[in-house]
Design an enzyme around this catalytic site. Structure first.
Site, short mmCIF file in Angstrom:
data_model
loop_
_atom_site.label_atom_id
_atom_site.label_comp_id
_atom_site.label_asym_id
_atom_site.label_seq_id
_atom_site.Cartn_x
_atom_site.Cartn_y
_atom_site.Cartn_z
N ILE A 85 -29.11 -17.67 6.04
CA ILE A 85 -30.38 -17.52 6.15
C ILE A 85 -31.31 -18.56 6.21
O ILE A 85 -32.34 -18.71 6.89
CB ILE A 85 -30.94 -16.60 4.79
CG1 ILE A 85 -32.50 -16.11 5.11
CG2 ILE A 85 -30.67 -17.42 3.52
CD1 ILE A 85 -32.70 -15.14 6.33
N ASP A 161 -31.39 -10.32 0.38
CA ASP A 161 -30.49 -9.89 -0.98
C ASP A 161 -29.44 -10.95 -1.04
O ASP A 161 -28.85 -11.22 -0.04
CB ASP A 161 -30.03 -8.49 -0.90
CG ASP A 161 -29.13 -8.37 0.07
OD1 ASP A 161 -29.13 -8.14 1.38
OD2 ASP A 161 -27.81 -8.50 -0.46
N GLY A 303 -26.42 -9.64 5.01
CA GLY A 303 -27.68 -9.67 3.97
C GLY A 303 -28.34 -10.80 4.08
O GLY A 303 -28.31 -11.68 4.93
N GLU A 304 -28.94 -11.26 2.96
CA GLU A 304 -29.61 -12.54 2.78
C GLU A 304 -30.98 -12.58 3.37
O GLU A 304 -31.63 -13.43 3.29
CB GLU A 304 -29.07 -13.91 3.16
CG GLU A 304 -27.62 -13.98 2.55
CD GLU A 304 -27.04 -15.44 3.11
OE1 GLU A 304 -27.68 -15.77 4.14
OE2 GLU A 304 -25.91 -15.71 2.84
N GLY A 305 -31.35 -11.55 4.31
CA GLY A 305 -32.50 -11.40 5.24
C GLY A 305 -32.07 -12.06 6.46
O GLY A 305 -32.99 -11.83 7.22
#
Lengths: 338, 338
Positions: A85, A161, A303-305
C-alpha cells in the site's frame, strides 16, 4: 447528492468530442463526484488511504496461513513505507494513515496504540467477537480518523485493512447480510490449503450457530461476528458520507465493512466508489449487495487498500476528461446524425 | 521472452511482504515486462499512444451514427489536444502520435498525409475493402510509426484508432477469425439505433458473402474486410514485438487488429497487454481469442487508445511494487506457516 451540479456535469459531458456516454463509468464517476462535492467543478486535491489494523481471536481455530504477530509487524512496515500500500499510495500521491484499532500485541511507541479499543477480538467460534460497546467505540474511532483526514484537506479517501484472520469475520458478515450459504462466501484468504479451508468453513458455521447474529441489525452482526478494524472502516465510511467526501472501498474486508455502513445508513452508499474485484469468492456477492461493479479486475487478494489506491487514478481520470476535453462546438466536430 | 529475468523477478516478488501471488495480475505484468525487456529491472520511461486514423467505404451503407467528416475533424482535435485520448495521455505522461493511414478527406498541411496509403477503404459490402498491396503498405506504415516511437526512447506503447465506421470491419475480422456468428460480434459502435443495428448486421452478412475471406489467411481477412488504420495497428504491434517492446492493446478495434498480428506472428502475443473490456459485444470474444482478460471494466466504447492509456498506470504500478516494497527479511515480518 447535489442534483443540480450533476445535471450541469452531464450536460457538459454530452457536449464533449466523443459519442455521448462512450466513456461509461468515467462519466458516471465525474457526475457523482460533483454531486458529492456539491459543485459542477469537483476537485481531488489531497488523497488518503485510511488503513485500519486489528486482530481476531478466531485465529486460535487455525483459520489463517500467517501467524498473528504479522499484524503488528505489518503495522511497523506500513509506518516505514515498505508495504504494497505504501508503494501504491506513493504512486497515487496519497498519504497512508495507519490506525491501530485493536492489534493483539503491544506497539512501540505507546502513542501508536492511542486509538486501540481492545487487544484483538474474542474467538467468535465460542461467543461474540466484541461487546456492543467495543463495536460502537471502534466505529467512532473510524469516524474520528476520517474526520481528521477530511479536516486536513483530503477530498478523496480510501479504506484499507490489516488483520491476520480478517477474511473469516468478513465472510460471516457477507453470509449473514446477503443470506448466501457459507460455502459461497468463504475463500482462501492469504492462501490457506484445502484442509484449512474446510476448517475455516466449519469454524464459520460454529460462529454463526453460537452467535445467531440478527441479519436485521447490522450492529448486532458487527458485534458478534465482526472485527475492530472492520468496525472502524464502517465508521470511516459513515463519516465520509456525513462530511460529503468520496470514499473508495477496497476489497473483500472493506466491502464487508461498507455493507455494515450501508445498513446503518443507506444514503452512505452514494458516497462510496467500488475499486477492484477480489479473488475472494464472497466479494462479488458483497459488491452486488451494494449495487457495485468493480472497475479493476487484477485477481488481487491483499487488502491494505491496494485496490482502492489503484482506483484513485480512475477517479482523477474522470476529472481530466471533464475539465480538459474540447466541446463539439469548440473543436468544429460534427455531431451525431439522426 | 527472457526466462532467466522472469525467474529472478518471480523470486523477488515472492520475497516481498505480502502473501505470495496476492497482487495477481500486477505480479504477472512485472514478470512479463522483465521477460520482454530482458532484465530483472524492467523500466518504463517514455510512453506513447500510437493513434492510427483511417476511413471506411462501408459507411455509404449507413452503418455509423456519425458522418465520415468526423474522422478528419477528430484528427485536428487530436493534434490540438482536445480529445479524450489527449486528456488521458497527459494524465499518464504519455505522448499521442497520430498518423493518417487512410482518411478519406484532405488534411492540411499536406505533410499530415505523408503516411496515407489511400483515401479510405472501398465499400466491403460490394467487394474487397483493400488491395493486398494496400493492406501490406498500411501494415508497414504501422511498423514504421512504432519503430520511430521506439527509437525516440519509448519503452511502452499503446494502440489507438480513429475511423468513422470502424467497428464494422472489426466485427467482420472477429467473426471470421473466431468463427462466431455475426449476431454475437456486432454492436452499436458510437451509438446507432435498432434500425441501423439491423442494417449493420445485414451489411456485414453481405460483406462476408461477397468477399469470402479465408479464415486461415489473416492477410486475406485484413484485405477483404479490414481497414487501413486496423492494418497499421497490426503492423505497430508486430514491430513492437520484433523490437522487444511492450504494447498495450486498446478496445474492440485495436483487439481485432491485434488478432491479425497474432495470426501473422503468434509470438507477438507475448508482447501485448490487454487493457479494458469494451461495451462492444465482440470484444470479449476477441480478447478470449488472444487469451486475455481485461484489467479495466469501465463500460467504455470510445477507442482512440483511451482504455490503453488508462492501463499505463497499472503497468507502472507493477514496477513500483517490484522496486519499492520491503522483503520479509528486511521488514522483520514472519512468513507463511506450514
Amino acid at each position: 447528492l447535489d442534483t443540480e451540479a450533476m445535471a450541469q456535469i452531464r450536460k457538459r459531458l454530452d457536449s464533449l468530442t466523443k459519442p455521448q456516454g462512450s466513456l461509461g463509468q468515467l462519466e458516471e464517476i465525474a457526475t457523482r463526484l460533483g454531486g458529492i462535492q456539491g459543485t459542477a467543478q469537483p476537485q481531488i486535491t489531497r488523497k488518503a488511504v485510511l488503513l485500519m489494523a486489528g486482530d481476531h481471536g478466531v485465529v486460535a481455530e487455525g483459520v489463517s496461513a500467517f501467524p498473528q504477530e504479522v499484524t503488528p509487524q505489518m503495522v511497523y512496515n506500513f509506518l516505514q513505507g515498505g508495504a504494497a500500500i505504501n508503494a501504491l499510495a506513493r504512486q497515487a500521491g496519497a498519504q497512508v494513515i495507519c490506525t491501530d484499532v485493536g492489534v493483539a500485541f503491544p506497539l512501540e511507541p505507546a502513542d501508536l496504540m492511542r486509538h486501540r479499543v481492545a487487544n484483538g477480538t474474542r474467538n467468535m467460534a465460542m461467543g461474540p467477537a466484541l461487546t456492543r460497546q467495543e463495536a460502537l467505540q471502534a466505529l467512532l474511532v473510524g469516524a474520528e480518523v476520517a474526520e481528521d483526514a477530511i479536516q486536513a484537506g483530503n477530498r478523496l479517501l480510501a479504506t484499507g485493512d490489516m488483520g491476520i484472520g480478517n477474511t473469516t469475520p468478513s465472510s460471516a458478515i457477507v453470509a449473514v447480510l446477503t443470506g448466501a450459504p457459507l460455502a459461497e462466501v468463504v475463500g482462501r484468504g492469504t492462501g490457506i490449503n484445502d484442509g484449512a479451508l474446510a476448517k475455516k468453513r466449519e469454524v464459520l458455521g460454529r460462529a454463526l450457530a453460537v452467535n445467531k447474529p440478527d441479519p436485521g441489525d447490522a450492529l448486532d452482526v458487527l458485534t458478534k461476528v465482526g472485527g475492530l478494524e472492520i468496525a472502524a472502516i464502517a465508521g470511516a465510511v459513515l463519516q465520509a458520507a456525513a462530511a460529503r467526501t468520496a470514499i473508495v472501498i477496497d476489497g473483500f474486508i472493506s466491502t464487508a465493512a461498507a455493507m455494515i455502513a450501508a445498513r446503518l445508513s443507506p444514503l452512505s452508499v452514494s458516497y462510496m466508489f467500488p475499486s477492484h474485484g477480489s479473488v475472494e469468492p464472497g466479494h462479488r456477492k458483497a459488491l452486488a449487495f451494494l449495487g457495485f461493479e468493480p472497475m479493476l479486475n487484477l485477481n488481487m487478494r491483499l487488502g491494505e487498500g491496494t485496490g482502492a489506491a489503484l482506483s484513485f487514478y480512475l477517479l482523477e481520470a474522470s476529472l481530466h476528461i471533464l475539465n480538459e476535453m474540447a466541446t463539439f462546438a469548440d473543436a468544429g466536430v460534427s455531431e451525431k446524425e439522426g
